[in-house]
Structure formats: C-alpha cells, structure tokens
Design an enzyme around this catalytic site. Structure first.
Site, PDB file in Angstrom:
ATOM      1  N   ASP A  24       0.793  -1.250   0.000  1.00  0.00           N
ATOM      2  CA  ASP A  24       0.000   0.000   0.000  1.00  0.00           C
ATOM      3  C   ASP A  24       0.825   1.299   0.000  1.00  0.00           C
ATOM      4  O   ASP A  24       0.477   2.257   0.712  1.00  0.00           O
ATOM      5  CB  ASP A  24      -0.964   0.007   1.209  1.00  0.00           C
ATOM      6  CG  ASP A  24      -1.921  -1.174   1.199  1.00  0.00           C
ATOM      7  OD1 ASP A  24      -1.903  -1.973   0.243  1.00  0.00           O
ATOM      8  OD2 ASP A  24      -2.686  -1.320   2.171  1.00  0.00           O
ATOM      9  N   LYS A 129      -6.643  -4.807  -2.959  1.00  0.00           N
ATOM     10  CA  LYS A 129      -7.243  -5.463  -1.790  1.00  0.00           C
ATOM     11  C   LYS A 129      -8.228  -4.538  -1.091  1.00  0.00           C
ATOM     12  O   LYS A 129      -7.935  -3.372  -0.857  1.00  0.00           O
ATOM     13  CB  LYS A 129      -6.136  -5.910  -0.825  1.00  0.00           C
ATOM     14  CG  LYS A 129      -5.316  -4.780  -0.207  1.00  0.00           C
ATOM     15  CD  LYS A 129      -4.241  -5.382   0.670  1.00  0.00           C
ATOM     16  CE  LYS A 129      -3.480  -4.380   1.506  1.00  0.00           C
ATOM     17  NZ  LYS A 129      -4.252  -3.510   2.372  1.00  0.00           N
ATOM     18  N   CYS A 162      -2.020  -2.506   7.915  1.00  0.00           N
ATOM     19  CA  CYS A 162      -2.044  -3.451   6.792  1.00  0.00           C
ATOM     20  C   CYS A 162      -0.816  -4.362   6.725  1.00  0.00           C
ATOM     21  O   CYS A 162      -0.917  -5.493   6.252  1.00  0.00           O
ATOM     22  CB  CYS A 162      -2.237  -2.684   5.487  1.00  0.00           C
ATOM     23  SG  CYS A 162      -3.888  -1.956   5.393  1.00  0.00           S
TER      24      CYS A 162
END
Ligand code: TIU
Length: 222
Positions: A24, A129, A162
C-alpha cells in the site's frame, strides 16, 4: 543455505522461493488530501521511507527476484466496502468521497495510485485489496502457490495496520515472513516500534525483522 542477519535470530534464506511484498505505498497514504490525511494523520512520516523502500525494491529487481505490490482500494460502486469500514474516520471525507486527488481509496483514481517512485514495472504482480490483509478477498494466495513462493519479505504501510495484518495472514498460511524495519512506517512511531516487537517476540511468533542493509547484504550473498 545463506542466512540473513535478523531478529530474534538469523533468517534462513531460500533464494528460489522468496518474494518481496510492498504493502500500500499509495498516494492516499503519503500525500495531503488522501485517505491517511483525512483520518487526521501526519502523512509526511510515510513519504520519508520512500527512498528506503526504493532501495529494497531495486535490490529484488537486480537479483531477478519477484516484487509484488498491493493497493488498498475499493470498487467505484463501493460493493466491497462494508459500512463497518466506510463509517470510520472523519465524516467530512470518507472512502468513496470526492477528494483533491479523486475519490478516496477507489480503484483507478489518481490518489489511489502507487507513488510514482515505487511504481510497479512490467511483469510485477499488483494486488488490489479491499481489506487490511492482502490475502482477504484477493488472488494473492493462489499466485504465490503457482509460483512456488514460501518466504515473504515485507515493506510498506502502515506497520501495525495493513503490514502486520498481512504478515499474520501469511504466517497462518505457512509462509516464513520477514519485515524490513526502515522500509515500513506508521503514523504513530510507538505503534511501529510495538508492532516490530510483537512480530519477532516469542521466538518469531509472526516472523523475523531485519535492517535494510542486512536484508540487502543477505540477498546479495545468495
Ligand atoms: N490507517 C492506517 O494506519 N492504515 C490504513 O488504513 N491502511 C493501511 O495500513 N494500508
């Protein structure tokens, strides 16, 4: 077998089955006007690790080893965004709302893109995701199986959200995981430090941690 200097003890490197997973590293988490900033965070902390993440990616690319990127994002119709996630954060700018970089955390919007310095190159896997973990509702598990990957090196943001969630998912699925300390960041320095401690405690209960130099040096030797 080569070992990477790591904590809580040396990581046994299997060169034929290792991949880098960069979590990310998106404009939405590193730039003003994005999702991270809308939650009230100091996003400059994330921007600062970009050179170290780049060094790590370059190390994998020059060794001919796989680099996998993830992006946290949702479909434009928000069908993969549960209210339990949408209703968090500042009511003025939620996931799906129009922000200065396009709709917040929506696939295909400018703000959702991976930072240009860290952009994927041809042939690298990119996983979109909807959750915090990269295995939930994605093809990541099948892709890793097809490619015979059993060890995962982790970088990206945020360490305790995450990154840690994905490491725990990976650990439960049988992957050996190692986190590169300078190549991950949190909006809360104390949470980064705590996540690193939690991951490697109890004899690497979730995985190992290593410095960027030690990781790259181990890769180079292998
Ligand atoms: N808010 C926060 O720390 N993280 C996220 O929302 N997503 C990721 O960590 N990628």
């Amino acid at each position: 077998m080569e070992h990477i200097k790591a904590q809580p003890f040396a990581f046994p490197l299997k060169r034929d089955s290792i991949a880098l997973v960069v979590i990310d590293m998106q404009r939405d988490f590193a730039e003003e006007g994005g999702f991270g900033a809308s939650l009230g965070n100091d996003v400059s902390r994330v921007a600062k690790i970009v050179p170290d993440v780049k060094r790590l990616i370059d190390g994998f690319r020059s060794a001919g080893l796989p680099v996998i990127h993830t992006m946290e994002c949702h479909r434009p119709d928000l069908s993969d965004l549960p209210p339990a996630k949408r209703d968090r954060g500042s009511p003025s700018l939620r996931i799906g709302d129009d922000g200065p970089m396009g709709r917040i955390l929506i696939a295909g919007e400018p703000g959702t893109a991976i930072l240009p310095e860290l952009a994927p190159v041809d042939g690298e896997v990119v996983i979109e995701k909807p959750g915090k973990g990269a295995f939930y509702a994605t093809p990541l598990g099948e892709i890793l199986k097809e490619r015979g990957i059993g060890q995962l090196v982790f970088a990206g943001v945020t360490t305790e959200v995450c990154v840690q969630t994905t490491m725990r998912e990976a650990n439960d699925r049988g992957y050996e995981c190692i986190l590169v300390e300078e190549a991950t960041e949190s909006y809360f320095p104390e949470f980064k430090a705590a996540a690193i401690e939690m991951i490697r405690a109890q004899g690497a209960i979730v995985g190992w941690t290593a410095s960027l130099d030690d990781l790259l040096e181990g890769l180079h030797r292998a």
